[in-house]
Design a protein around this motif. Sequence first.
Motif, mmCIF file in Angstrom:
data_model
loop_
_atom_site.group_PDB
_atom_site.id
_atom_site.type_symbol
_atom_site.label_atom_id
_atom_site.label_comp_id
_atom_site.label_asym_id
_atom_site.label_seq_id
_atom_site.Cartn_x
_atom_site.Cartn_y
_atom_site.Cartn_z
ATOM 1 N N MET A 37 0.949 -1.233 -0.544
ATOM 2 C CA MET A 37 -0.176 -0.011 0.052
ATOM 3 C C MET A 37 0.480 0.893 -0.062
ATOM 4 O O MET A 37 1.855 1.423 0.847
ATOM 5 C CB MET A 37 -1.005 0.013 1.116
ATOM 6 C CG MET A 37 -1.859 0.871 1.283
ATOM 7 S SD MET A 37 -2.987 1.245 2.894
ATOM 8 C CE MET A 37 -3.867 2.421 2.594
ATOM 9 N N ASN A 38 0.413 1.932 -0.764
ATOM 10 C CA ASN A 38 1.128 3.320 -1.193
ATOM 11 C C ASN A 38 0.186 4.658 0.005
ATOM 12 O O ASN A 38 -0.340 4.572 -0.002
ATOM 13 C CB ASN A 38 1.718 4.132 -2.218
ATOM 14 C CG ASN A 38 2.192 2.726 -2.717
ATOM 15 O OD1 ASN A 38 3.273 2.791 -2.788
ATOM 16 N ND2 ASN A 38 1.675 3.021 -4.277
ATOM 17 N N LEU A 39 1.371 4.415 1.308
ATOM 18 C CA LEU A 39 0.682 5.414 1.782
ATOM 19 C C LEU A 39 0.941 7.199 1.934
ATOM 20 O O LEU A 39 1.710 7.449 1.272
ATOM 21 C CB LEU A 39 1.452 5.484 3.653
ATOM 22 C CG LEU A 39 0.849 3.857 3.774
ATOM 23 C CD1 LEU A 39 1.233 3.620 5.581
ATOM 24 C CD2 LEU A 39 -0.379 3.379 3.815
ATOM 25 N N ALA A 40 -0.241 8.277 2.061
ATOM 26 C CA ALA A 40 -0.441 9.569 2.036
ATOM 27 C C ALA A 40 0.610 10.249 3.354
ATOM 28 O O ALA A 40 1.003 9.283 3.716
ATOM 29 C CB ALA A 40 -1.462 9.985 1.982
ATOM 30 N N PRO A 41 1.861 10.639 3.167
ATOM 31 C CA PRO A 41 2.000 11.254 4.708
ATOM 32 C C PRO A 41 1.565 10.883 5.694
ATOM 33 O O PRO A 41 2.001 11.299 6.493
ATOM 34 C CB PRO A 41 2.844 12.615 4.637
ATOM 35 C CG PRO A 41 2.419 12.398 1.844
ATOM 36 C CD PRO A 41 1.271 11.873 2.496
ATOM 37 N N ARG A 42 -0.200 12.240 4.954
ATOM 38 C CA ARG A 42 -0.438 12.145 6.782
ATOM 39 C C ARG A 42 -1.129 10.888 7.181
ATOM 40 O O ARG A 42 -0.992 9.955 8.701
ATOM 41 C CB ARG A 42 -2.082 12.468 6.246
ATOM 42 C CG ARG A 42 -2.400 13.042 7.678
ATOM 43 C CD ARG A 42 -3.583 13.620 7.500
ATOM 44 N NE ARG A 42 -4.989 12.729 6.490
ATOM 45 C CZ ARG A 42 -4.905 13.251 5.563
ATOM 46 N NH1 ARG A 42 -4.775 14.593 4.830
ATOM 47 N NH2 ARG A 42 -5.793 12.567 4.628
ATOM 48 N N GLN A 43 -1.172 9.772 6.673
ATOM 49 C CA GLN A 43 -1.135 7.917 7.020
ATOM 50 C C GLN A 43 -0.380 7.704 7.521
ATOM 51 O O GLN A 43 -0.569 7.072 9.013
ATOM 52 C CB GLN A 43 -1.692 7.387 5.722
ATOM 53 C CG GLN A 43 -3.569 7.834 5.177
ATOM 54 C CD GLN A 43 -3.484 6.877 4.017
ATOM 55 O OE1 GLN A 43 -2.733 6.433 3.419
ATOM 56 N NE2 GLN A 43 -4.903 6.877 3.980
ATOM 57 N N HIS A 44 1.160 7.853 6.860
ATOM 58 C CA HIS A 44 2.232 7.558 7.563
ATOM 59 C C HIS A 44 2.397 7.880 8.988
ATOM 60 O O HIS A 44 2.639 7.632 10.211
ATOM 61 C CB HIS A 44 3.318 8.185 6.866
ATOM 62 C CG HIS A 44 3.955 7.111 5.662
ATOM 63 N ND1 HIS A 44 4.659 5.630 6.075
ATOM 64 C CD2 HIS A 44 4.799 7.445 4.323
ATOM 65 C CE1 HIS A 44 4.506 4.933 5.230
ATOM 66 N NE2 HIS A 44 4.322 5.647 3.902
ATOM 67 N N ASP A 45 1.772 9.153 9.095
ATOM 68 C CA ASP A 45 2.639 10.273 10.190
ATOM 69 C C ASP A 45 1.068 9.530 11.505
ATOM 70 O O ASP A 45 1.397 8.955 12.720
ATOM 71 C CB ASP A 45 2.003 11.532 10.105
ATOM 72 C CG ASP A 45 2.950 12.168 9.505
ATOM 73 O OD1 ASP A 45 4.203 11.642 9.547
ATOM 74 O OD2 ASP A 45 3.100 13.003 9.088
ATOM 75 N N ILE A 46 0.025 9.009 11.395
ATOM 76 C CA ILE A 46 -1.095 8.156 11.677
ATOM 77 C C ILE A 46 -0.765 7.271 12.352
ATOM 78 O O ILE A 46 -0.803 6.780 13.322
ATOM 79 C CB ILE A 46 -2.718 7.908 11.037
ATOM 80 C CG1 ILE A 46 -2.950 9.703 10.894
ATOM 81 C CG2 ILE A 46 -3.275 7.125 11.946
ATOM 82 C CD1 ILE A 46 -4.502 9.515 10.040
ATOM 83 N N LEU A 47 -0.366 6.311 11.323
ATOM 84 C CA LEU A 47 0.527 5.152 11.933
ATOM 85 C C LEU A 47 0.841 4.827 12.700
ATOM 86 O O LEU A 47 1.471 4.175 13.463
ATOM 87 C CB LEU A 47 0.616 4.029 10.521
ATOM 88 C CG LEU A 47 0.885 2.852 11.299
ATOM 89 C CD1 LEU A 47 0.264 1.925 11.313
ATOM 90 C CD2 LEU A 47 1.743 2.671 9.119
ATOM 91 N N ASN A 48 2.251 5.602 12.318
ATOM 92 C CA ASN A 48 3.455 6.123 13.791
ATOM 93 C C ASN A 48 2.894 6.867 14.790
ATOM 94 O O ASN A 48 3.139 5.903 16.114
ATOM 95 C CB ASN A 48 4.106 7.123 12.783
ATOM 96 C CG ASN A 48 5.401 6.781 11.715
ATOM 97 O OD1 ASN A 48 5.414 5.567 12.029
ATOM 98 N ND2 ASN A 48 6.067 7.518 11.121
ATOM 99 N N LEU A 49 2.394 7.934 14.745
ATOM 100 C CA LEU A 49 1.356 8.045 15.945
ATOM 101 C C LEU A 49 0.847 6.784 17.204
ATOM 102 O O LEU A 49 0.857 5.823 17.920
ATOM 103 C CB LEU A 49 0.364 8.686 16.112
ATOM 104 C CG LEU A 49 0.826 10.082 16.279
ATOM 105 C CD1 LEU A 49 -0.217 11.085 15.478
ATOM 106 C CD2 LEU A 49 1.808 10.996 16.894
#
Length: 252
Positions: A1-13
Motif C-alpha cells: 500500500m502506498n501511504l500518503a504522508p498523513r497516513q504514515h504519521d497516523i500509523l506512527n502515532l
Amino acid sequence: MNLAPRQHDILNLARERGYVSIDELAQAFAVTPQTIRRDINQLAEHGLLRRTHGGAACEASSIQNTAYGMRAGQMREEKQRIAEAVAAQIPDHASLFINIGTTTEAIARELQNHRGLKIITNNLHVAAQLSAKADFEVLVAGGTVRSDGGIVGQAAVDFIQQFKVDYAIVGISGIDEDGSLLDFDYQEVRVSQAIIDNARQVFLAADSSKFGRNAVVRLGSIALVDRVFTDSAPSAAITRLLHSHKVQLDLV
C-alpha cells in the motif's frame, strides 16, 4: 500500500501510543474528522490499524499484551473520567475487590478520598496507593508477582475465595463482539473469575479501545457484570446484549 504522508504519521502515532482518537488526529493535522475516518478505514483495510469506537489502535497480537508502560500511557483522559465515575458509585465503609489493570489503578487513586474502605487486591500498584490511608484496610493476595505488579496463580485464587465483598472493580484487556471478556494470561483470568464470583456488585471499567480488541483467554460473558463504565457507546450488538441482561451502561 502506498501511504500518503498523513497516513504514515497516523500509523506512527498509533504505534507510539497504542491508541489514537479521531478528534485528536483531526486537530493535530488540521483536517476534518471525516478525513481522518477515511484514513483510518484505509489503514484498517490493509491490516495496519484496528478501528475502535472514536479512534484506532495499533494492530497487536492476540496472545501477548502491550507492555505495561505503554498501557499506562494510553487513553489517560478517558481512564481518568472512568475512574471518577466508578469512584463516585462506591460508598464509604465498603468492601471491594480491585483486579489487575491500569484503569483499575486510576480508580484506586480516585478512591483515596473515601473513608473506611476494605480493599482486597491482586495488584501491587493498587495496594501501594491505598495502603497509605490510615483508615483503609488493604489485603494483598499471595502468588506469583508479574513485572506489571499483578499477582496471579492458585494461591491468589484461593485467597480471593475466602471473601464475599460489596463491590468488584475489574478491568479487562478486550471485549469481543459477542460480549466475551478477553485477556492474555490464563492465571490472571482465574483470579478475575474468582473476584467476579465473590462480589455482590461487579463494575467493569473499560475504555473504548477495549471493544473489539482480541485476546486469547476468555474470562466469561459481559453479562456477568452489573455495570459497564466506558467513554464511548459500544456497538449495537454489545448494547443489545447489555440491555437484554439488564447490565447498566455508564458513558462518561
